[in-house]
Design an enzyme around this catalytic site. Sequence first.
Site, short mmCIF file in Angstrom:
data_model
loop_
_atom_site.label_atom_id
_atom_site.label_comp_id
_atom_site.label_asym_id
_atom_site.label_seq_id
_atom_site.Cartn_x
_atom_site.Cartn_y
_atom_site.Cartn_z
N GLU A 125 0.83 -1.21 0.00
CA GLU A 125 0.00 0.00 0.00
C GLU A 125 0.86 1.26 0.00
O GLU A 125 0.55 2.22 -0.71
CB GLU A 125 -0.96 0.00 1.19
N ASP A 150 3.65 -4.67 -5.46
CA ASP A 150 4.08 -5.97 -4.93
C ASP A 150 5.60 -6.04 -4.81
O ASP A 150 6.15 -6.45 -3.79
CB ASP A 150 3.61 -7.11 -5.85
ZN LIG Z 1 -2.76 -2.77 -4.56
#
Ligand SMILES: [Zn+2]
Length: 676
Positions: A513, A577
Site C-alpha cells: 500500500e 508488490d
Molecule cells: Zn494494490
Amino acid sequence: MRRAVLLLTAVLPCTLSAQRGVNRAYLDTTCAPCRNFFTYANGGWLKTATIPAAYASAGAARELVDRNAEALHGVLDDAAAGLDTARDSTTRKLGAFYASCMDSARAEQAATSPIYDDLQAIAAIRKRSALTGVIARLNLLGISAPLYILAEVDPKESTRNIGQLYQGGLGLPDRDYYLRADPASDSLRLAYGAHVARTFELLGDTPAAARTAAAAVMRFETALAESSMTRVAQRDPEAVYHPKTLRELSALAPAIDWPRYFDALGVPALAAPKSAQPLNVSQPAFLHQLSALVDRAPLDEWRAYLRWHLVDNVAPSLSAAFVAEDFAFRARLRGVKEQLPRWKRCAAASDDALGDALGKAYVEREFPPASKARVLEIVNNLQAAFAERIRRLSWMSDSTKAQALTKLGAVLKKIGYPDRWKDYSGLTVSASAPYASNLLAAQTFEQQRELAKIGQPVDRYEWHMTAPTVNAYYDPTTNEITFPAGILAPPYFDPAADDAVNYGGIGSVIGHELTHGFDDQGRQYDAGGNLRDWWTAEDARRFQARAERVVTQYNGYVAVDTLHVNGALTLGENLADIGGLEIAYDAYERSLAGKPRPGDVDGFTPEQRFFLAFAQGWRSLLRPETLRLRTLTNSHAPPEWRVNGSVSNSPEFARAFECRAGDAMVRTDSVGAAVW
Ligand SMILES: [Zn+2]
C-alpha cells in the site's frame, strides 16, 4: 480512486485452523525454491486442495474471510434476536435488515412488489424528455446505469469533494466482452442474452416479447461498450480528469436535461442555471454517446434497457426464481457450482448496507486494542525503511527524492477501524418489509450520503472499506493507507507470532500500500493528494523506463490456458508488490537491530521464514473461469505471479535461498524490475 491489495467478492468455508507462522505441511520440498517459489511454499497444499462447490477459490485469504464471516454471523444473529430489546436503534436496524434478508418466505410472497412502482414508471416512458428523470431515479436507488455519479476528492483541489460522472450500465463484466470476436466471447454473449430473456419472462413477458427485449438490451449495451474507455486507458489520471461547468456539460451531452437530473438527485446546487461548481466528467466520449442514445435510440430499446438494469440490481433479493436465474449466470462467469448458504449472502449484504454498524460490533469482539498498537509500530518501521531506500536510490535526483520523502512522511495511517462510525439515523428499514425494499432503502440512503458530499470539504478520516473486510487500500487523493481489522489476523498478522512471520505477512501488505503512493499512478499525486507533477523530467523518464520492464515481465506470464497476464493493466499492482516486499524486508532487518539474532525454526533461517510467510499469504487455488475473468478485468496479477514476480526481483530473496544467476527466480540486472 483507491488501490486495494486483494479482490475478494465472496466468502468461503474454513477447513483449516489458523496457523502460527510458516506451515511446513504446505511446502513442496521436491520443487527447488529458486525454480518456483510459489510452488515450493504452497505446493504441498495445492496437491490436495479442493475448491468447495459454492466458491470461486480456496486459500489463505478465503479462509480468513470465512472466519470473519463466522464472527459476523454471531453479531447478526444476536442483533436479529434482540429486535425488541436492543438498546440502540442502529443495532435494531442491523438486526431488522439481516432478519428480512433471511426471510425467504416474505421475499416469495412479495414477488416483484418492491420494484412495482419503478417498473411502472419505466413502462410509462412515452417521450424522450421522460428519460432523464428515470435515469436519475435509478441512480438514486444506487443503480449504476447507464451512468453513475459519486462524490470524490477533486484530484486538483484535494481539500474539496467534486461530483464525478462515470460511464456505467453494462451487464457483462467489461466493455471488451461486447466487442471481442472469439468463440468464447460469442457463446458468453449468447448466454447473457438468454439470461436477460429468462429474467424478462419472470417479470411476465411472453417468450417472444422477452427475446425481443433481450435483443434490444444487447444492442443498447453494445453501443455503450463501443464508447466506453478501456480499463488500461482509465489508469491515466489525466485521461479521466475533465472538469466541466453545467454549461459545458450541456454542450457535451445536450440531450440529457442536466438541471433536471441534478434536481431529481437532490443536488440543487449543481442544477442552478448559473452554477459555476464544476463536475468531473471521467469519460467524455461515453457521455457524448449516451446523449446520442437519448436522442435517437428507439424508446422500446430504452424501456427494455432500464427495466433490465432495475431488475438485475435487485434480483438477488427477490423471490427464489429471480435469485436462481441471477445466480446461474454469475456462476458461469466464475465457475462456481452452487449458491452460498443464505446466511453468508445475508452477512455480506449486511456488511455492504450497514457496514459500520456491523463493523463496530465486530471489532469489539474480534480486534484487541493491543493489535492496533502493534500494527502501527510495524507501519512506522516500514515507513522508515522506505525512506531509507528512497535516500539510497541510484536513479533519482536529490530534488525529486526530497519531494518523495515529504510525500512519504505525510501518509495518513488508518488501522483497524474508523475513529468515527457512520450515522444511520436517517435510514429506515423494517424486519417485516420484503428484503428487496430494505435493500433499496439502504442503497438510496448510501447514495444520498454520497451526493451530500459534493462541493463539501473532504473528510480525510472517512473510511472506504468496512472494518471486517479482508483487504487494504491506498488512496492517492488523500495520501492514506488503510488496513481494516478484517485483514489484521492470521496468517497476515498474529500478535503471538514472531517478527519474520508478521513482516513477511502484514508487512508485505503494508509495503504494497505504501508503494502505491509511488507507482505509475500514485507518483503523479503530491503529498497533499493533488494531481501535480513533482518529478524532474529526467527522473520521470528513468522511472518510466524501469516501469516498462515490469510491464514486459508480467506480459510474459500465462494466467490460464493461453491467456497472458496484462502487464499494462496490472502495472500499478505489480510495482506495489515488488516494492512492498523489499520495503517489508528492510523493515524486518531494522526490527532486528540491537537484538540477538533469532534462531532457525524448522531448519529455516529468519530471512527464509520472512519470504515463506509472504508466499504462504498468497496460498490459493482459483477456478479457471475465475482466473480468466480476473485476468481480463482485475488490476492484480494471479497469486502465483504476485509471488514469483516479486521474489525474482529481490536480491535478498536470492541471498536467503542461495539462488544463482540462471535460476528461474533470479532476474538478471539487465531485465530486473527494481524501481523502489
Ligand atoms: Zn494494490
